[in-house]
Design a protein around this motif. Structure first.
Motif, PDB file in Angstrom:
ATOM      1  N   VAL A 192       1.718  22.976 125.822  1.00  0.00           N
ATOM      2  CA  VAL A 192       1.343  23.954 124.796  1.00  0.00           C
ATOM      3  C   VAL A 192       0.775  23.269 123.560  1.00  0.00           C
ATOM      4  O   VAL A 192      -0.269  23.661 123.038  1.00  0.00           O
ATOM      5  N   PHE A 193       1.455  22.235 123.093  1.00  0.00           N
ATOM      6  CA  PHE A 193       1.026  21.498 121.891  1.00  0.00           C
ATOM      7  C   PHE A 193       0.410  20.172 122.333  1.00  0.00           C
ATOM      8  O   PHE A 193       0.932  19.101 122.044  1.00  0.00           O
ATOM      9  N   ASN A 194      -0.722  20.258 123.027  1.00  0.00           N
ATOM     10  CA  ASN A 194      -1.273  19.074 123.687  1.00  0.00           C
ATOM     11  C   ASN A 194      -1.924  18.061 122.755  1.00  0.00           C
ATOM     12  O   ASN A 194      -2.285  16.976 123.191  1.00  0.00           O
ATOM     13  N   ASN A 195      -2.039  18.368 121.486  1.00  0.00           N
ATOM     14  CA  ASN A 195      -2.620  17.373 120.568  1.00  0.00           C
ATOM     15  C   ASN A 195      -1.646  16.982 119.453  1.00  0.00           C
ATOM     16  O   ASN A 195      -2.037  16.341 118.494  1.00  0.00           O
ATOM     17  N   LYS A 196      -0.381  17.343 119.597  1.00  0.00           N
ATOM     18  CA  LYS A 196       0.631  17.001 118.594  1.00  0.00           C
ATOM     19  C   LYS A 196       1.259  15.650 118.936  1.00  0.00           C
ATOM     20  O   LYS A 196       1.285  15.243 120.098  1.00  0.00           O
ATOM     21  N   PRO A 197       1.822  14.972 117.943  1.00  0.00           N
ATOM     22  CA  PRO A 197       2.485  13.684 118.207  1.00  0.00           C
ATOM     23  C   PRO A 197       3.721  13.856 119.100  1.00  0.00           C
ATOM     24  O   PRO A 197       4.340  14.923 119.150  1.00  0.00           O
ATOM     25  N   ILE A 198       4.080  12.780 119.775  1.00  0.00           N
ATOM     26  CA  ILE A 198       5.219  12.799 120.696  1.00  0.00           C
ATOM     27  C   ILE A 198       6.493  13.221 119.973  1.00  0.00           C
ATOM     28  O   ILE A 198       7.266  14.034 120.492  1.00  0.00           O
ATOM     29  N   LEU A 199       6.738  12.698 118.782  1.00  0.00           N
ATOM     30  CA  LEU A 199       7.968  13.031 118.064  1.00  0.00           C
ATOM     31  C   LEU A 199       8.047  14.515 117.717  1.00  0.00           C
ATOM     32  O   LEU A 199       9.126  15.105 117.734  1.00  0.00           O
ATOM     33  N   PHE A 200       6.920  15.118 117.411  1.00  0.00           N
ATOM     34  CA  PHE A 200       6.892  16.563 117.160  1.00  0.00           C
ATOM     35  C   PHE A 200       7.331  17.313 118.414  1.00  0.00           C
ATOM     36  O   PHE A 200       8.176  18.210 118.362  1.00  0.00           O
ATOM     37  N   ASN A 201       6.749  16.938 119.550  1.00  0.00           N
ATOM     38  CA  ASN A 201       7.056  17.625 120.802  1.00  0.00           C
ATOM     39  C   ASN A 201       8.499  17.387 121.238  1.00  0.00           C
ATOM     40  O   ASN A 201       9.145  18.296 121.757  1.00  0.00           O
ATOM     41  N   ILE A 202       9.006  16.177 121.012  1.00  0.00           N
ATOM     42  CA  ILE A 202      10.413  15.901 121.304  1.00  0.00           C
ATOM     43  C   ILE A 202      11.295  16.813 120.457  1.00  0.00           C
ATOM     44  O   ILE A 202      12.256  17.406 120.959  1.00  0.00           O
ATOM     45  N   SER A 203      10.966  16.938 119.189  1.00  0.00           N
ATOM     46  CA  SER A 203      11.764  17.778 118.286  1.00  0.00           C
ATOM     47  C   SER A 203      11.764  19.239 118.721  1.00  0.00           C
ATOM     48  O   SER A 203      12.823  19.884 118.759  1.00  0.00           O
ATOM     49  N   ILE A 204      10.609  19.761 119.069  1.00  0.00           N
ATOM     50  CA  ILE A 204      10.508  21.153 119.518  1.00  0.00           C
ATOM     51  C   ILE A 204      11.302  21.353 120.812  1.00  0.00           C
ATOM     52  O   ILE A 204      12.041  22.339 120.958  1.00  0.00           O
ATOM     53  N   ALA A 205      11.183  20.419 121.738  1.00  0.00           N
ATOM     54  CA  ALA A 205      11.899  20.533 123.010  1.00  0.00           C
ATOM     55  C   ALA A 205      13.414  20.492 122.802  1.00  0.00           C
ATOM     56  O   ALA A 205      14.153  21.243 123.443  1.00  0.00           O
ATOM     57  N   ILE A 206      13.885  19.629 121.911  1.00  0.00           N
ATOM     58  CA  ILE A 206      15.327  19.549 121.640  1.00  0.00           C
ATOM     59  C   ILE A 206      15.821  20.823 120.956  1.00  0.00           C
ATOM     60  O   ILE A 206      16.861  21.383 121.339  1.00  0.00           O
ATOM     61  N   ILE A 207      15.082  21.302 119.975  1.00  0.00           N
ATOM     62  CA  ILE A 207      15.476  22.539 119.281  1.00  0.00           C
ATOM     63  C   ILE A 207      15.547  23.700 120.275  1.00  0.00           C
ATOM     64  O   ILE A 207      16.501  24.474 120.282  1.00  0.00           O
ATOM     65  N   PHE A 208      14.541  23.818 121.133  1.00  0.00           N
ATOM     66  CA  PHE A 208      14.521  24.895 122.118  1.00  0.00           C
ATOM     67  C   PHE A 208      15.691  24.761 123.095  1.00  0.00           C
ATOM     68  O   PHE A 208      16.424  25.723 123.341  1.00  0.00           O
ATOM     69  N   SER A 209      15.873  23.568 123.652  1.00  0.00           N
ATOM     70  CA  SER A 209      16.929  23.348 124.650  1.00  0.00           C
ATOM     71  C   SER A 209      18.319  23.572 124.063  1.00  0.00           C
ATOM     72  O   SER A 209      19.166  24.234 124.679  1.00  0.00           O
ATOM     73  N   TYR A 210      18.553  23.015 122.886  1.00  0.00           N
ATOM     74  CA  TYR A 210      19.848  23.220 122.234  1.00  0.00           C
ATOM     75  C   TYR A 210      20.052  24.695 121.891  1.00  0.00           C
ATOM     76  O   TYR A 210      21.155  25.209 122.003  1.00  0.00           O
ATOM     77  N   GLY A 211      18.985  25.363 121.478  1.00  0.00           N
ATOM     78  CA  GLY A 211      19.075  26.786 121.157  1.00  0.00           C
ATOM     79  C   GLY A 211      19.480  27.610 122.363  1.00  0.00           C
ATOM     80  O   GLY A 211      20.319  28.515 122.264  1.00  0.00           O
ATOM     81  N   ILE A 212      18.902  27.308 123.517  1.00  0.00           N
ATOM     82  CA  ILE A 212      19.267  28.004 124.747  1.00  0.00           C
ATOM     83  C   ILE A 212      20.738  27.750 125.075  1.00  0.00           C
ATOM     84  O   ILE A 212      21.485  28.677 125.422  1.00  0.00           O
ATOM     85  N   GLU A 213      21.179  26.500 124.940  1.00  0.00           N
ATOM     86  CA  GLU A 213      22.574  26.177 125.256  1.00  0.00           C
ATOM     87  C   GLU A 213      23.537  26.866 124.295  1.00  0.00           C
ATOM     88  O   GLU A 213      24.545  27.433 124.718  1.00  0.00           O
ATOM     89  N   ILE A 214      23.215  26.843 123.026  1.00  0.00           N
ATOM     90  CA  ILE A 214      24.076  27.490 122.031  1.00  0.00           C
ATOM     91  C   ILE A 214      24.101  29.002 122.251  1.00  0.00           C
ATOM     92  O   ILE A 214      25.136  29.647 122.048  1.00  0.00           O
ATOM     93  N   SER A 215      22.996  29.564 122.725  1.00  0.00           N
ATOM     94  CA  SER A 215      22.965  31.007 122.988  1.00  0.00           C
ATOM     95  C   SER A 215      23.947  31.399 124.089  1.00  0.00           C
ATOM     96  O   SER A 215      24.329  32.566 124.200  1.00  0.00           O
ATOM     97  N   GLN A 216      24.383  30.437 124.883  1.00  0.00           N
ATOM     98  CA  GLN A 216      25.331  30.728 125.954  1.00  0.00           C
ATOM     99  C   GLN A 216      26.738  31.013 125.425  1.00  0.00           C
ATOM    100  O   GLN A 216      27.609  31.449 126.174  1.00  0.00           O
ATOM    101  N   LEU A 217      26.947  30.779 124.142  1.00  0.00           N
ATOM    102  CA  LEU A 217      28.214  31.159 123.514  1.00  0.00           C
ATOM    103  C   LEU A 217      28.270  32.665 123.246  1.00  0.00           C
ATOM    104  O   LEU A 217      29.340  33.216 123.032  1.00  0.00           O
TER     105      LEU A 217
END
Length: 129
Positions: free
Chosen positions: A52-77
Motif C-alpha cells: 500500500v505504501f510502496n514509496n515510504k521508508p522501511i521504518l514507517f512501514n514497520i511502524s504501521i504494521a506493528i500498530i495495526f497488528s498490536y491493535g488487532i491483538e488488543i481488540s481481542q480483549l
C-alpha cells in the motif's frame, strides 16, 4: 525506494498459503505449529503495508504494521456479540483472532522485523548494483 507491487502481491499470497498450511499440517514440531502462523500473519501485514505504501521508508512501514497488528491483538480483549459473530466466521477469525495472548505480540514483532530485515538486505543489494 519504490517497491514493485507485483512482487509484493506474489509474496503476500505465498506467505498467506504458508500461514494457512502452518495451521493445517499435523506433523510440524509443536513450537512451529504454535507460533509460525502468527509470525507469518504479521509478515503478511508488513508486506501488505509495503504494498500500500510502496514509496515510504522501511521504518514507517514497520511502524504501521506493528500498530495495526498490536491493535488487532488488543481488540481481542473486547467481546461483544457483534464482533464475536464476525470472529466466528472463517475470515473474521483469521483476521481478528479470538483471544488476547502476550505471545502473539512477540510473534508479530518477530514477523514484522523479519520482513524489515529482508527488505533492508534487498535494498542494500539493489543500491550496490
Amino acid at each position: 525506494m519504490r517497491r514493485n507491487r507485483v512482487v509484493y502481491l506474489i509474496l503476500i499470497i505465498i506467505v498467506m498459503i504458508l500461514g494457512l498450511l502452518s495451521r493445517k499440517l499435523d506433523n510440524l514440531p509443536v513450537i512451529v505449529s504454535l507460533y509460525a502462523g502468527d509470525i507469518l500473519w504479521a509478515l503478511m501485514v508488513f508486506l501488505i503495508v509495503d504494498f500500500v505504501f510502496n514509496n515510504k521508508p522501511i521504518l514507517f512501514n514497520i511502524s504501521i504494521a506493528i500498530i495495526f497488528s498490536y491493535g488487532i491483538e488488543i481488540s481481542q480483549l473486547y467481546h461483544a456479540p457483534w464482533i464475536d459473530s464476525i470472529r466466528n466466521t472463517t475470515l473474521g477469525g483469521l483476521i481478528l483472532g479470538f483471544g488476547f495472548l502476550w505471545s502473539d505480540l512477540i510473534c508479530y514483532t518477530i514477523g514484522i522485523f523479519i520482513g524489515g530485515i529482508i527488505e533492508s538486505i534487498f535494498k542494500r543489494i539493489n543500491t550496490k548494483r
